[in-house]
Write an enzyme that holds these catalytic residues in place. Structure first.
Site, PDB file in Angstrom:
ATOM      1  CG  ASP A   1      41.932  40.194  35.004  1.00  0.00           C
ATOM      2  OD1 ASP A   1      40.708  40.116  35.230  1.00  0.00           O
ATOM      3  OD2 ASP A   1      42.714  39.255  35.207  1.00  0.00           O
TER       4      ASP A   1
ATOM      5  CG  HIS B   1      38.215  34.091  33.936  1.00  0.00           C
ATOM      6  ND1 HIS B   1      37.118  34.798  33.567  1.00  0.00           N
ATOM      7  CD2 HIS B   1      38.999  34.929  34.660  1.00  0.00           C
ATOM      8  CE1 HIS B   1      37.221  36.036  34.055  1.00  0.00           C
ATOM      9  NE2 HIS B   1      38.353  36.139  34.717  1.00  0.00           N
TER      10      HIS B   1
ATOM     11  CG  HIS C   1      39.477  39.648  31.019  1.00  0.00           C
ATOM     12  ND1 HIS C   1      39.154  38.333  30.761  1.00  0.00           N
ATOM     13  CD2 HIS C   1      39.568  39.745  32.375  1.00  0.00           C
ATOM     14  CE1 HIS C   1      39.067  37.665  31.906  1.00  0.00           C
ATOM     15  NE2 HIS C   1      39.322  38.512  32.898  1.00  0.00           N
TER      16      HIS C   1
ATOM     17  CD  GLU D   1      43.605  33.954  36.121  1.00  0.00           C
ATOM     18  OE1 GLU D   1      42.372  33.757  36.209  1.00  0.00           O
ATOM     19  OE2 GLU D   1      44.160  34.986  36.554  1.00  0.00           O
TER      20      GLU D   1
ATOM     21  CG  HIS E   1      36.956  40.663  37.031  1.00  0.00           C
ATOM     22  ND1 HIS E   1      36.206  39.511  37.154  1.00  0.00           N
ATOM     23  CD2 HIS E   1      38.031  40.321  36.269  1.00  0.00           C
ATOM     24  CE1 HIS E   1      36.811  38.512  36.517  1.00  0.00           C
ATOM     25  NE2 HIS E   1      37.923  38.981  35.970  1.00  0.00           N
TER      26      HIS E   1
ATOM     27  CD  GLN F   1      36.075  34.569  40.774  1.00  0.00           C
ATOM     28  OE1 GLN F   1      36.110  35.723  40.391  1.00  0.00           O
ATOM     29  NE2 GLN F   1      37.087  33.738  40.599  1.00  0.00           N
TER      30      GLN F   1
HETATM   31 FE   FE2 Z   1      39.508  38.004  34.968  1.00  0.00          FE
END
Ligand code: FE2
Length: 432
Positions: free
Chosen positions: A309, A210, A57, A213, A59, A152
């Site tokens: 992440d 995701h 995971h 969260e 970005h 996102q």
């Molecule tokens: Fe993430």
């Protein structure tokens, strides 16, 4: 005749004094005392040899962008998302590629040879997807890079989100993402989970969302995700990332939820560095940890792997591409302090994450790809404790990174001349 033989290795499963013979980029033999000739012999000197680290995971479209266009003053998740919204329209393909390639250099030096990156598809220009597809190709010789189409700003909430995500998949992204807790309502979140699972089923792709969260115990999209996984026949192909709301959920509810997740064979991906940093922000004291129920999920037989992440992006100004740092934080936050616990944490950075990503021929068994790391530590627990130096990183039988041992020269009268922290472990149970 082998291409390379690594002598005197300790393996993560506890075997010691093992040789690993490599031919044609694959592991040809593993065992004690391999005598055949080799083009090159590498002495591991009783250090730990592990399959490479795997980050399930990340970005990569945001990494190393810290400070652009300004810093995250509050350090919160929501300001991070807002800040990314400011930066996104200014992104260029060239800058994205350059930053991602720089991160991949760092990753290789840390023995991190497989990464699953979410790619923001909210801006319909999709310059992020174009750039990361280019990066996936460029780094293929040394990193397995998987790309998740990640809405996102919300699949339904962002204008054009539905169309952009589908176009990104048409362009060649590998996995269907989602962010149900960020949709406008719980109902729209649940609807997005169902729609995205249908897309994955139709296209024959995996899912990685995701999911939940948040500290809101009523954020229960993981339940919908598990149910839709079963309904669409996606068992084992779906990952739930973060799942932090599970920390705050009612125990009775969780007693039903975890078996449902196990039935769906959900891959669980907590992100300990980011979760401990960003969750619990609305609490005064005591503050919740905001970490999903790792021990209970593992005990229920779910595959748990940890993600990094973020590294130096709008959400997180720390990070170093070191998966041992991720594991080190996990041990503390999850309070998995026992000997077997720590071995499981090491597995969550290696074999479990390889399973999450569906990597083929991963491991140190005969026939696997000759991808490995020699660490300046004797065993996985010591590697985690020291966030051990990577002495050598190998990909398909070729050395791709090397580092000198970390040793301090000591100038103290009557004391040793040098300190190698990895030599300073107390005697291990059962060892002389
Ligand atoms: Fe993430």
């Amino acid at each position: 005749m082998f291409d390379v033989v690594i002598k005197n290795a300790n393996l993560p499963d506890g075997r010691e004094g093992i040789d690993i013979a490599i031919r044609g980029g694959r592991i040809a033999e593993v065992g004690p005392g391999i005598a055949a000739e080799a083009g090159e012999t590498i002495d591991a000197t009783g250090r730990l040899v592990s399959p490479p680290f795997v980050d399930p995971h990340f970005h990569m479209d945001a990494t190393l962008s810290l400070g652009l266009p300004r810093m995250n003053v509050s350090g919160t998740l929501l300001e991070g998302i807002a800040l990314w919204g400011e930066l996104r329209p200014t992104l260029t393909r060239e800058a994205l590629v350059e930053r991602a390639l720089r991160y991949c250099d760092l990753a290789v030096s840390q023995g991190l040879l497989a990464i699953r990156s979410h790619v923001d598809t909210s801006d319909p220009k999709l310059v992020t997807a174009e750039a990361l597809i280019e990066v996936r190709e460029k780094v293929a010789p040394y990193i397995d890079l998987q790309l998740v189409a990640f809405p996102q700003d919300g699949y339904y909430r962002a204008e054009g989100g539905v169309e952009a995500l589908n176009r990104a998949l048409d362009m060649g992204l590998d996995i269907v993402g989602g962010i149900p807790h960020f949709e406008r309502t719980m109902a729209e979140g649940a609807a997005s989970v169902a729609a995205l699972c249908r897309i994955a089923a139709d296209r024959g792709l995996p899912v990685d969302m995701h999911c939940d969260e948040t500290d809101d115990p009523m954020s229960r999209h993981i339940e919908t995700l598990a149910a839709e996984t079963v309904r669409f026949g996606l068992k084992g192909r779906v990952a739930g990332s973060h799942l932090t709301s599970m920390h705050s959920m009612d125990n009775y509810y969780v007693s039903k939820l975890i078996p449902l997740m196990a039935e769906a064979e959900i891959n669980v991906i907590p992100n300990p560095l980011i979760n401990i940093m960003l969750q619990g922000r609305h609490d005064s004291y005591p503050k919740r940890r905001g970490m999903t129920r790792v021990r209970e999920l593992m005990e229920a037989g779910l595959n748990v792997s940890f993600g990094h992440d973020c590294v130096m992006d709008p959400w997180y100004s720390m990070g170093s591409g070191d998966m041992l740092e991720v594991g080190h934080m996990a041990i503390h936050v999850v309070q998995m302090a026992g000997i077997e616990d720590k071995k499981k944490i090491f597995d969550a950075l290696t074999v479990n994450s390889a399973k999450t990503m569906g990597l083929k021929d991963y491991g140190l068994e005969k026939g696997c790809n000759a991808d490995l790391v020699i660490l300046q530590a004797r065993d996985p627990i010591e590697a985690l404790r020291l966030k051990a130096n990577r002495l050598l990183v190998m990909r398909r039988g070729k050395v791709v990174a090397r580092a000198a041992p970390r040793v301090s020269e000591l100038r103290l009268e009557g004391r040793p001349a040098a300190v190698d922290a990895a030599e300073y472990a107390p005697l291990r149970p059962g060892k002389a």
